[in-house]
Design a protein around this motif. Structure first.
Motif, PDB file in Angstrom:
ATOM      1  N   GLY A 102       0.800  -1.218   0.000  1.00  0.00           N
ATOM      2  CA  GLY A 102       0.000   0.000   0.000  1.00  0.00           C
ATOM      3  C   GLY A 102       0.834   1.270   0.000  1.00  0.00           C
ATOM      4  O   GLY A 102       0.434   2.292  -0.567  1.00  0.00           O
ATOM      5  N   THR A 103       1.991   1.206   0.626  1.00  0.00           N
ATOM      6  CA  THR A 103       2.858   2.385   0.663  1.00  0.00           C
ATOM      7  C   THR A 103       3.375   2.690  -0.744  1.00  0.00           C
ATOM      8  O   THR A 103       3.377   3.846  -1.181  1.00  0.00           O
ATOM      9  CB  THR A 103       4.035   2.146   1.640  1.00  0.00           C
ATOM     10  OG1 THR A 103       3.501   1.703   2.888  1.00  0.00           O
ATOM     11  CG2 THR A 103       4.829   3.408   1.866  1.00  0.00           C
TER      12      THR A 103
ATOM     13  N   ASP B 105      -6.717   7.084   0.041  1.00  0.00           N
ATOM     14  CA  ASP B 105      -6.024   5.996   0.732  1.00  0.00           C
ATOM     15  C   ASP B 105      -7.107   5.082   1.309  1.00  0.00           C
ATOM     16  O   ASP B 105      -7.702   5.370   2.346  1.00  0.00           O
ATOM     17  CB  ASP B 105      -5.126   6.563   1.840  1.00  0.00           C
ATOM     18  CG  ASP B 105      -4.347   5.462   2.573  1.00  0.00           C
ATOM     19  OD1 ASP B 105      -4.716   4.277   2.436  1.00  0.00           O
ATOM     20  OD2 ASP B 105      -3.390   5.801   3.296  1.00  0.00           O
TER      21      ASP B 105
ATOM     22  N   GLN C 174      -7.738   0.807   4.441  1.00  0.00           N
ATOM     23  CA  GLN C 174      -8.549   0.270   5.546  1.00  0.00           C
ATOM     24  C   GLN C 174     -10.024   0.117   5.170  1.00  0.00           C
ATOM     25  O   GLN C 174     -10.826  -0.254   6.027  1.00  0.00           O
ATOM     26  CB  GLN C 174      -8.416   1.183   6.772  1.00  0.00           C
ATOM     27  CG  GLN C 174      -6.969   1.321   7.244  1.00  0.00           C
ATOM     28  CD  GLN C 174      -6.824   2.064   8.559  1.00  0.00           C
ATOM     29  OE1 GLN C 174      -7.802   2.454   9.182  1.00  0.00           O
ATOM     30  NE2 GLN C 174      -5.581   2.254   8.996  1.00  0.00           N
TER      31      GLN C 174
ATOM     32  N   SER D 294      -3.999  -1.529   0.244  1.00  0.00           N
ATOM     33  CA  SER D 294      -2.994  -2.458   0.746  1.00  0.00           C
ATOM     34  C   SER D 294      -3.641  -3.816   0.965  1.00  0.00           C
ATOM     35  O   SER D 294      -4.795  -3.886   1.391  1.00  0.00           O
ATOM     36  CB  SER D 294      -2.464  -1.930   2.086  1.00  0.00           C
ATOM     37  OG  SER D 294      -1.797  -2.961   2.807  1.00  0.00           O
TER      38      SER D 294
ATOM     39  N   LYS E 227      -5.350  -6.483   6.802  1.00  0.00           N
ATOM     40  CA  LYS E 227      -6.347  -5.592   6.188  1.00  0.00           C
ATOM     41  C   LYS E 227      -7.598  -6.404   5.845  1.00  0.00           C
ATOM     42  O   LYS E 227      -7.564  -7.633   5.822  1.00  0.00           O
ATOM     43  CB  LYS E 227      -5.772  -4.927   4.929  1.00  0.00           C
ATOM     44  CG  LYS E 227      -4.493  -4.138   5.173  1.00  0.00           C
ATOM     45  CD  LYS E 227      -4.738  -2.765   5.799  1.00  0.00           C
ATOM     46  CE  LYS E 227      -3.557  -2.269   6.571  1.00  0.00           C
ATOM     47  NZ  LYS E 227      -2.842  -1.120   6.092  1.00  0.00           N
TER      48      LYS E 227
HETATM   49  C1  LIG Z   1      -1.756  -0.255   5.950  1.00  0.00           C
HETATM   50  C2  LIG Z   1      -1.871   1.143   5.516  1.00  0.00           C
HETATM   51  C3  LIG Z   1      -1.006   1.692   4.553  1.00  0.00           C
HETATM   52  C4  LIG Z   1       0.211   0.992   4.049  1.00  0.00           C
HETATM   53  O1  LIG Z   1       0.041  -0.249   3.492  1.00  0.00           O
HETATM   54  P1  LIG Z   1       1.278  -1.281   3.428  1.00  0.00           P
HETATM   55  O2  LIG Z   1       0.778  -2.362   2.551  1.00  0.00           O
HETATM   56  O3  LIG Z   1       1.559  -1.722   4.818  1.00  0.00           O
HETATM   57  O4  LIG Z   1       2.429  -0.562   2.824  1.00  0.00           O
HETATM   58  C5  LIG Z   1      -1.229   2.989   4.133  1.00  0.00           C
HETATM   59  N1  LIG Z   1      -2.227   3.718   4.629  1.00  0.00           N
HETATM   60  C6  LIG Z   1      -3.071   3.236   5.571  1.00  0.00           C
HETATM   61  C7  LIG Z   1      -4.171   4.116   6.063  1.00  0.00           C
HETATM   62  C8  LIG Z   1      -2.908   1.946   6.048  1.00  0.00           C
HETATM   63  O5  LIG Z   1      -3.734   1.490   6.995  1.00  0.00           O
END
Ligand SMILES: *Cc1c(COP(=O)(O)O)cnc(C)c1O
Length: 381
Positions: A65-66, A162, A165, A191, A196
């Motif tokens: 997700g990053t 984003d 979640q 992500s 998740k």
């Molecule tokens: C988990 C999360 C991310 C990052 O996802 P990763 O797969 O761990 O890199 C970004 N934003 C939010 C709000 C998250 O909960």
């Protein structure tokens, strides 16, 4: 009390796996037998199944997700010095990629009830350098997307959702039409981290966009900036979803709505148990413009009693978590002369009062009863 309960966990991935084990094992076996570990047919199948689930949109899988957030900002051509507005109350990844690309993170406060970014605060933070807004659909429900999109249109800004979640949540516009979280802005980012709502057995992520040109650009950036192999048109990154993860995600995507149902039943049960005590326990406020997929069930505990409750629950073998203990503007890495303690009172208050209870797809009635009665017992002692 009988010791028949399995150990209570924040997230019970083992219990969930047991129920879908034959399907998942078969899918994993298929990938191993094919040895198509990267960009195999499973990835393409997952991509098109997710595109269909989201109501017809381009999906570009990536490594996490990053990365999805970073690639989104690269694909939009954001340049050092451009300002990107996001919530002070979020997981740090959101602001991290902004800073990493030498863009300027502009933090704003959130709504006290729903915990999502405040449209009024966004509007006040806009300057001639603002290029994008990153709303976070925190804990499983959508931010106020209709207002945010209106602000973005008025000021000609990109919107990067984003939705790490909130995959599967619906945003409900004033006119009644519904759209999946992550499919409303310019780009949506998610992500597939194991915990998740749609999680794989390792790392994974994806970007969503309706713009075919942008989808092509995102795909290229995720693949070292090449559209044709060994011809690099721009500087990209290596960010891909592997086939084993895609195979797991294909199985879990079929259950995603049913999983959201289980999470909602647990949330309803918590709400019912705690709603009679508003002076000490504030239950999460549901945004009427969104369905909720309860990535977290988060209470606000008043009168500085949160940490005491947490210790008590621990003694009862009930885990709980503080998401998030420190506002971004007070984190060492993000300290900035522009910000000081007191700047974002809602977020600062949340960081000292929020407590997330166990929330997953396998919570049964006995476990919920044990958790709710333990919480209430702490306050009646
Ligand atoms: C988990 C999360 C991310 C990052 O996802 P990763 O797969 O761990 O890199 C970004 N934003 C939010 C709000 C998250 O909960």
């Amino acid at each position: 009390m009988e010791k028949v309960l399995r150990k209570i966990q924040m997230v019970d991935l083992t219990g969930q796996y047991e129920k879908i084990k034959p399907e998942v094992d078969q899918a994993l076996g298929r990938v191993i037998a094919s040895a198509a570990f990267i960009n195999g047919p499973e990835v393409k199948a997952f991509q098109s199944e997710l595109e269909y689930y989201l109501g017809g949109i381009h999906v570009i899988p990536c490594a996490n997700g990053t990365d999805a957030l970073q690639v989104a900002m690269m694909a939009l051509g954001l340049q050092p010095g451009d300002e990107v507005i996001t919530a002070d109350f979020t997981y740090a990844a959101t602001a991290e990629v902004i800073a990493l690309l030498k863009l300027t993170p502009v933090l704003v406060d959130v709504n006290p009830g729903t915990f999502t970014i405040s449209p009024g605060a966004i509007e006040k933070a806009i300057t001639p350098n603002t290029k994008a807004i990153v709303p976070v659909h925190l804990f499983g429900q959508c931010a106020d997307m209709e207002e945010i999109m209106n602000i973005a249109r008025r000021h000609n800004l990109y919107v990067i959702e984003d939705t790490a979640q909130a995959i599967g949540a619906d945003y409900i516009f004033a006119g009644g039409q519904r759209q999946k979280a992550g499919t409303i802005g310019t780009i949506g980012c998610t992500s597939f981290f194991p915990s998740k709502n749609l999680g794989c057995f390792g790392d994974g992520g994806a970007l969503f966009t309706r713009d075919a040109g942008l989808a092509g650009k995102i795909k290229m950036i995720c693949n070292h900036g090449q559209a044709v192999q060994y011809y690099h048109d721009e500087i990209g990154v290596n960010s891909r979803l592997d086939s084993l993860q895609a195979a797991v995600l294909r199985v879990k995507l079929k259950h995603l709505d049913e999983y959201a149902g289980a999470r909602n039943r647990a949330a309803d049960c918590y709400d019912k148990a705690f709603s009679g005590h508003p002076e000490i326990i504030k239950i999460p406020v549901r945004n009427p413009q969104s369905t909720h997929v309860f990535h977290q069930y988060t209470l606000q505990i008043q009168d500085n009693r949160r940490d005491g409750l947490r210790d008590y629950l621990k003694s009862m073998e009930i885990p709980s978590m503080i998401y998030y203990p420190v506002p971004l503007h007070l984190q060492k890495a993000y300290q900035n002369k522009r910000y000081k303690q007191g700047d974002f009172p809602v977020t600062e208050n949340l960081c000292s009062s929020v407590l997330s209870l166990p929330m997953h797809t396998e919570l049964d009635g006995n476990t919920l009863e044990y958790i709710t009665s333990s919480v209430l017992k702490y306050f009646t002692h």
